[in-house]
Scaffold this motif. Structure first.
Motif, mmCIF file in Angstrom:
data_model
loop_
_atom_site.group_PDB
_atom_site.id
_atom_site.type_symbol
_atom_site.label_atom_id
_atom_site.label_comp_id
_atom_site.label_asym_id
_atom_site.label_seq_id
_atom_site.Cartn_x
_atom_site.Cartn_y
_atom_site.Cartn_z
ATOM 1 N N LEU A 453 51.470 10.246 68.526
ATOM 2 C CA LEU A 453 52.502 9.590 69.326
ATOM 3 C C LEU A 453 51.846 8.520 70.186
ATOM 4 O O LEU A 453 50.834 8.781 70.837
ATOM 5 C CB LEU A 453 53.201 10.606 70.238
ATOM 6 C CG LEU A 453 54.562 11.148 69.790
ATOM 7 C CD1 LEU A 453 55.074 12.153 70.809
ATOM 8 C CD2 LEU A 453 55.577 10.038 69.613
ATOM 9 N N THR A 457 55.825 4.090 69.781
ATOM 10 C CA THR A 457 56.669 5.086 69.110
ATOM 11 C C THR A 457 57.673 5.684 70.090
ATOM 12 O O THR A 457 58.846 5.884 69.757
ATOM 13 C CB THR A 457 55.806 6.202 68.497
ATOM 14 O OG1 THR A 457 54.847 5.616 67.623
ATOM 15 C CG2 THR A 457 56.663 7.186 67.710
ATOM 16 N N PHE A 489 57.780 5.008 59.248
ATOM 17 C CA PHE A 489 57.697 6.406 59.664
ATOM 18 C C PHE A 489 57.777 7.289 58.433
ATOM 19 O O PHE A 489 58.821 7.841 58.095
ATOM 20 C CB PHE A 489 58.839 6.715 60.648
ATOM 21 C CG PHE A 489 58.386 7.437 61.877
ATOM 22 C CD1 PHE A 489 57.350 6.936 62.645
ATOM 23 C CD2 PHE A 489 58.980 8.622 62.272
ATOM 24 C CE1 PHE A 489 56.930 7.597 63.787
ATOM 25 C CE2 PHE A 489 58.558 9.282 63.403
ATOM 26 C CZ PHE A 489 57.528 8.763 64.168
ATOM 27 N N SER A 493 53.183 10.497 58.793
ATOM 28 C CA SER A 493 53.292 10.131 60.208
ATOM 29 C C SER A 493 54.129 11.140 60.971
ATOM 30 O O SER A 493 53.787 11.541 62.092
ATOM 31 C CB SER A 493 53.907 8.740 60.356
ATOM 32 O OG SER A 493 53.115 7.760 59.729
ATOM 33 N N MET A 497 52.812 13.657 63.979
ATOM 34 C CA MET A 497 53.465 13.647 65.281
ATOM 35 C C MET A 497 53.945 15.052 65.667
ATOM 36 O O MET A 497 53.701 15.527 66.780
ATOM 37 C CB MET A 497 54.646 12.674 65.272
ATOM 38 C CG MET A 497 55.407 12.613 66.583
ATOM 39 S SD MET A 497 56.861 11.550 66.484
ATOM 40 C CE MET A 497 57.948 12.539 65.440
#
Length: 671
Positions: A453, A457, A489, A493, A497
């Motif tokens: 993050l 974002t 995204f 990813s 996250m």
């Protein structure tokens, strides 16, 4: 591992980690990941335990900071710290050179040194160990700040074996690198505090702090340039610089030995331009006659030496037009005014904006009007500053600039607390810059350290409606399908996250509290609060008086924290974080008892100690079965008193007939 291999490994790890510490804390330019650093530090610690004879007294494994200094002791300088005569033009330098030649002839050299824009410091070493650090003060006497200076990574606490005398004094300049200044000033703005104007003020203010742990958190550096001994060791200043560098001191590499005044002028001309490429501020050049015998022959005036002078660079100033004043809202709600300028070249860069600090700067000091012609300087300032207004060019019908009364982001009426310079927006749950800023702060390395993050974002997730509060981060796992539709995204990813968010649930309570972004509750304050109250429930139920009873928690912090926790919206948010599984209770440190000799005894530690920090004495007491109390009462068994102990504690302990002991007497109880 053989002893020889262990010694070599300890020495190489110590040198490597010292350099990494210097890169990280002083230069603010780390070259190694935190995890890799921690692994190397752990390896060094284990080797030092196994082979203690090879450990460096100044090892990176030794904790720096933690002592509290209630007031600074005034110390008289053994050799007065005189100031230098200043000049701003070349002709006066030529006149200075002529006076030197008239007094001692033509056979001499000059040493040219950069004039660092920082805080002058005198360090005394006894038998190779740092014994005392004293500020310039009035030149005759200054404040002893030894505890704070010990936190500066570039100042050796213990010298390796060398040919230095048993007792000597070395002088230099404590300063802050520009990148470190920018980072820390941003933190101050984020915490709702007034930023420092320049690195010199930040360095000076830091050196006067009473908590050396906070000093250690603020990266300072120090160049040394002046050796003082009872007996003359070297014939020239240049030789002494070379020697102290070999002893282990941080000496600037840019100094030059020149033959005559033309070499001096050439050096000045070069650095008048090149100084903008340094990682720190300089405000001029110091010129010294090199030979010590010639220095003695030239002597002193009542205020300064006749054999040295400083050339001061002119602060670069340009004239330009004020286009508009705009306002930025920080995560704590502080509203900072910024002057938008007609682009102009200053100190090698194009300047379009300048800081205005606060409302008083606009309406009282500058009395700004719309489209004023202003003078802008960058001398000693990272962010250009408006120095004054050219009143001759002010238009007759120009209207005054008034500081805004409502938040530029959410239109809430701004508040200004008594004693504070800044206005702030109180709508922390409805003001977009504050909401986004708080979430960006929450995921940061010093708070929840959420991998996968970043600030961009967070901004995107807020804009797209996925998150509005910190607690919403922990519901993102239920919105995976929606996340897949976002640009750039992908599956990997998203997984990174969500994994980072899940791991953050293991962060300790003080990280969570700091991450909440409460005004004036920085990293150190959060640790103090958690150590005192232990749980979020006790913290939420505490009164302002009970909050100020915690160590180093003042009224301003207590009121801000109390008001934050009294807000029902904030309480609901905390409950959501609790249900998400975040740590809101302090971790109980498992104490392995060395003995039970202090079992049943209660202690309070107050003041500063030469051999131990208060935290170290606290650990010693707990490891031997004793308990630490937070306030003096009839339950107290002993008050462990050091230097500069608060008079109120001493008075109360005396009234209650509580035994007052030293740290040595404490150690005798368990030996």
């Amino acid at each position: 591992m053989s002893p020889i291999e262990a010694k070599e490994k300890i020495q190489s790890l110590t040198a490597e980690l010292k350099q990494h510490n210097y890169n990280y804390y002083v230069l603010a330019m780390p070259t190694i990941a935190d995890f890799d650093f921690d692994q190397k530090l752990k390896q060094l610690s284990e080797l030092e335990k196994q082979f203690p004879d090879f450990a460096d007294p100044d090892s990176p494994t030794q904790k720096v900071g933690g002592d509290i200094t209630k007031e600074f002791v005034t110390v008289k300088h053994r050799w007065p710290m005189l100031s230098l005569g200043n000049t701003y033009n070349e002709q006066e330098l030529i006149d200075f050179d002529q006076r030197i030649r008239k007094a001692i002839g033509d056979n001499f050299e000059y040493v040219c040194e950069l004039k660092f824009d920082g805080l002058s410091m005198s360090l005394t070493y006894e038998n190779g160990a740092l014994a005392r650090a004293v500020t310039r003060g009035d030149g005759t006497q200054g404040d002893e700040v030894t505890t704070n200076v010990r936190t500066i990574h570039s100042i050796p606490k213990k010298l390796a074996k060398g040919n230095y005398p048993d007792l000597f004094e070395i002088r230099g300049e404590v300063f802050m690198h520009l990148k470190a200044f920018e980072r820390l000033n941003k933190e101050r703005v984020d915490n709702g505090e007034v930023p420092y104007a320049n690195p010199r003020n930040f360095a000076s203010g830091t050196m006067k702090l009473q908590d050396s742990a906070e000093v250690a958190r603020r990266p300072l550096d120090c160049f040394l340039y002046g050796l003082y001994t009872e007996k003359l060791l070297f014939k020239t200043h240049w030789e002494s610089l070379e020697a102290v560098r070999e002893w282990g001191f941080h000496v600037d590499d840019h100094s030059r030995l020149v033959k005559d005044i033309s070499g001096v002028l050439e050096f000045i001309k070069y650095w008048d331009t090149e100084r903008h490429n340094l990682s720190y501020d300089i405000d001029g050049i110091v010129i010294k006659v090199n030979n010590y015998s010639q220095q003695q022959e030239l002597g002193f005036t009542s205020k300064s030496p006749r054999w040295a002078i400083s050339y001061k660079f002119k602060a670069e100033r340009v004239e330009t037009e004020l286009l508009a004043v705009t306002y930025q809202v920080g995560r704590t709600g502080a509203v900072v005014p910024v002057a938008n300028l007609k682009p102009v070249l200053l100190a090698g860069t194009t300047v379009k904006r300048a800081t205005l600090h606060n409302a008083d700067e606009i309406t009282i000091r500058l009395q700004l009007h719309e489209h004023d012609t202003v003078y802008v300087e960058k001398g000693g300032e990272i962010i250009p500053k408006i120095i004054s207004v050219n009143l001759d060019k002010r238009k007759p019908d120009a209207k005054p600039v008034y500081y805004i009364t409502n938040c530029p982001a959410c239109n809430t009426e701004l508040l200004r607390q008594e004693g504070e310079a800044a206005y702030y927006c109180p709508n922390d749950e409805g003001c977009p810059p504050q909401i986004v800023g708080k979430m960006q702060h929450f995921i940061g390395r010093k708070a929840m350290n959420i991998d996968g993050l970043g600030d961009e974002t967070i901004d995107m997730l807020y804009t797209k409606g996925f998150i509005r509060h910190i607690s919403d981060l922990y519901t993102l796992k239920d919105k995976r399908d929606g996340l897949k539709g976002l640009e750039r995204f992908g599956e990997k990813s998203i997984n990174n996250m969500l994994d980072g968010i899940e791991r953050s649930k293991q962060q300790p309570f003080e990280k969570v509290l700091f991450g909440m972004g409460i005004r004036f509750v920085g990293e150190t304050v959060a640790k103090k609060l958690v150590a005192h109250f232990k749980t979020i429930d006790k913290l939420m139920s505490a009164s302002v008086e009970e909050l100020t009873a915690a160590e180093e928690i003042g009224g301003r912090i207590a009121e801000s924290l109390f008001n934050y926790l009294a807000d029902e919206t904030h309480r609901e948010e905390i409950e959501k974080l609790r249900r998400a599984g975040l740590q809101l209770i302090a971790e109980d440190k498992e104490v392995t008892l060395a003995s039970e000799k202090l079992s049943g005894q209660n202690f309070i530690i107050s003041g500063t100690f030469e051999k131990y920090s208060r935290d170290e004495l606290k650990d010693i007491i707990e490891q031997n079965g004793g308990k630490i109390l937070s306030s003096i009462s009839a339950k107290l068994s002993f008050l462990v008193a050091g230097d500069n102990m608060g008079p109120s504690k001493l008075e109360k302990a005396t009234k209650l007939n509580i035994p007052i002991i030293s740290d040595e007497e404490l150690l005798a109880m368990i030996s």
